[in-house]
Motif scaffolding. Structure first.
Motif, short mmCIF file in Angstrom:
data_model
loop_
_atom_site.label_atom_id
_atom_site.label_comp_id
_atom_site.label_asym_id
_atom_site.label_seq_id
_atom_site.Cartn_x
_atom_site.Cartn_y
_atom_site.Cartn_z
N GLU A 1 -5.97 5.71 7.44
CA GLU A 1 -5.12 6.71 6.78
C GLU A 1 -5.99 7.89 6.38
N ASP A 2 -5.61 9.10 6.77
CA ASP A 2 -6.40 10.27 6.39
C ASP A 2 -5.97 10.75 5.01
N ASP A 3 -6.57 11.83 4.55
CA ASP A 3 -6.34 12.30 3.19
C ASP A 3 -4.94 12.87 2.98
N ASP A 4 -4.21 13.10 4.07
CA ASP A 4 -2.83 13.58 3.96
C ASP A 4 -1.81 12.46 4.08
N GLY A 5 -2.27 11.23 4.29
CA GLY A 5 -1.36 10.10 4.40
C GLY A 5 -0.95 9.76 5.81
N ARG A 6 -1.52 10.45 6.81
CA ARG A 6 -1.19 10.13 8.20
C ARG A 6 -1.94 8.87 8.64
N LEU A 7 -1.25 8.03 9.40
CA LEU A 7 -1.83 6.80 9.92
C LEU A 7 -2.16 6.96 11.40
N ALA A 8 -3.28 6.40 11.83
CA ALA A 8 -3.68 6.47 13.24
C ALA A 8 -4.54 5.26 13.57
N LEU A 9 -4.60 4.95 14.85
CA LEU A 9 -5.48 3.90 15.34
C LEU A 9 -6.77 4.51 15.87
N ILE A 10 -7.87 3.83 15.61
CA ILE A 10 -9.15 4.20 16.19
C ILE A 10 -9.62 3.06 17.07
N ARG A 11 -9.95 3.37 18.31
CA ARG A 11 -10.57 2.40 19.21
C ARG A 11 -12.06 2.72 19.20
N TRP A 12 -12.79 1.99 18.39
CA TRP A 12 -14.16 2.36 18.07
C TRP A 12 -15.07 2.35 19.29
N ARG A 13 -14.89 1.40 20.18
CA ARG A 13 -15.75 1.31 21.36
C ARG A 13 -15.64 2.57 22.22
N GLU A 14 -14.40 3.09 22.36
CA GLU A 14 -14.20 4.26 23.21
C GLU A 14 -14.34 5.57 22.46
N GLU A 15 -13.96 5.59 21.19
CA GLU A 15 -13.83 6.86 20.47
C GLU A 15 -14.84 7.07 19.34
N GLY A 16 -15.57 6.01 18.97
CA GLY A 16 -16.43 6.11 17.80
C GLY A 16 -17.44 7.23 17.87
N GLN A 17 -18.18 7.32 18.97
CA GLN A 17 -19.22 8.34 19.07
C GLN A 17 -18.63 9.74 19.09
N HIS B 1 0.85 -1.19 0.00
CA HIS B 1 0.00 0.00 0.00
C HIS B 1 0.88 1.25 0.00
N GLU B 2 0.56 2.20 -0.87
CA GLU B 2 1.27 3.47 -0.91
C GLU B 2 0.38 4.55 -0.33
N THR B 3 0.86 5.21 0.70
CA THR B 3 0.09 6.27 1.35
C THR B 3 0.10 7.53 0.48
N ARG B 4 -0.76 8.47 0.83
CA ARG B 4 -0.85 9.70 0.06
C ARG B 4 0.48 10.46 0.06
N ASP B 5 1.26 10.32 1.15
CA ASP B 5 2.55 11.03 1.20
C ASP B 5 3.70 10.21 0.64
N GLY B 6 3.40 9.10 -0.05
CA GLY B 6 4.41 8.38 -0.81
C GLY B 6 5.11 7.24 -0.10
N ARG B 7 4.73 6.93 1.13
CA ARG B 7 5.35 5.80 1.83
C ARG B 7 4.71 4.48 1.38
N ARG B 8 5.53 3.44 1.38
CA ARG B 8 5.07 2.12 0.94
C ARG B 8 5.07 1.16 2.13
N PHE B 9 3.93 0.46 2.32
CA PHE B 9 3.76 -0.47 3.43
C PHE B 9 3.39 -1.85 2.90
N LEU B 10 4.09 -2.85 3.41
CA LEU B 10 3.73 -4.24 3.14
C LEU B 10 2.55 -4.59 4.04
N VAL B 11 1.47 -5.09 3.44
CA VAL B 11 0.27 -5.46 4.19
C VAL B 11 0.13 -6.98 4.17
N LEU B 12 0.09 -7.59 5.33
CA LEU B 12 -0.06 -9.04 5.44
C LEU B 12 -0.63 -9.38 6.80
N HIS B 13 -1.16 -10.59 6.93
CA HIS B 13 -1.76 -10.95 8.23
C HIS B 13 -0.69 -11.06 9.30
#
Length: 265
Positions: free
Chosen positions: A232-248, A106-118
């Motif tokens: 990944e947001d529209d600028d290519g930044r990566l973040a974690l979302i903890r949906w149970r705590e932060e979703g609402q 996967h290539e992020t919007r800011d040009g970084r490349r990430f290997l995605v695998l389980h």
């Protein structure tokens, strides 16, 4: 009201088990849109079918929502894990608009490349002793049952959710050492593949951290305990979302800034 991200990664949903937090996952899929959705393994837990078939309507609802996203234009990539390993033989095929792969870059919007695998292919216990891994999975299921009852009592008393397995992962020395070694091996693979980092699942421990060689390690967590996703947001930044705590809270703001606890990459 929905949130939009450039890319979303979820893993270890373990549909087909009683441990799956299906209501939270359905809520997440109902309120989050993205251009690309990665399903990073252990989406359907075929291992549990050995002990009997469990498949409530809610789990079918989740699968249908994923199909709907693909039909509506979301690029969906499915990378099977060890619990849904039989699907690996279909790598390279499309099914209802879903692209099945063994891994992806996967290539992020800011040009970084990430290997995605389980990630199970780098867990020596899973690779070399599958019966032991299965026993470990059963022990984990027992922990989840204990934790569900414990948190039910906590909720009656007005306390927040607490994860027993997360506590053990942080406190038990051998488990912590395993996770460090797991990151180290994935860092070596990122160096070998000449990518900027790795995005994986498998160990049910959401994290974003810097590894050796300047590589970034991202684990999107699980939907049996933490209810987490990597975005990944529209600028290519990566973040974690903890949906149970932060979703609402994220929905109330109608936008998706990186949560304060997440270590943006």
């Amino acid at each position: 009201m929905s949130l939009h991200y450039r890319s979303v990664w979820i893993s270890d949903t373990h549909l087909g088990t009683k441990g799956c937090k299906a209501e939270q996952l359905r809520d997440f899929l109902d309120h989050v849109d993205c251009d690309t959705l990665y399903l990073v393994g252990d989406i359907i837990d075929l291992w549990k079918f050995r002990n009997g078939f469990y498949w409530p309507t809610l789990h079918s609802d989740i699968v249908q929502r994923i199909f709907n996203k693909a039909e509506q234009g979301t690029r969906v990539l499915y990378i099977p894990g060890n619990h849904d390993e039989p699907f690996r033989k279909h790598a390279g095929m499309y099914f209802n608009g879903i692209d099945i792969r063994l891994n992806a870059v996967h290539e992020t919007r800011d040009g970084r490349r990430f290997l995605v695998l389980h990630g199970d292919e780098f867990d020596s216990m899973v690779c070399h002793n599958k019966s032991l891994a299965y026993i470990g999975g059963e022990a984990y299921e027992i922990l989840l049952v204990i934790n569900r009852w414990y948190n039910h009592i906590r909720s009656l008393l007005g306390y927040k959710h607490w994860s027993l397995s997360a506590f053990l992962k942080n406190k038990v020395k051998n488990i912590a050492r395993f996770m460090d070694n797991y990151q180290h091996v994935l860092g070596l693979e990122a160096q070998k593949r000449q990518v900027d980092g790795v995005i994986c699942g498998h160990i049910h421990h959401a994290d974003i951290t810097q590894m050796e060689f300047g590589k970034t390690y991202c684990n999107c967590g699980d939907w049996v305990e933490s209810c987490t996703a990597l975005v990944e947001d529209d600028d290519g930044r990566l973040a974690l979302i903890r949906w149970r705590e932060e979703g609402q809270a994220l929905l109330d703001r109608k936008k998706a800034p990186a949560p304060a606890y997440a270590r943006a990459a």
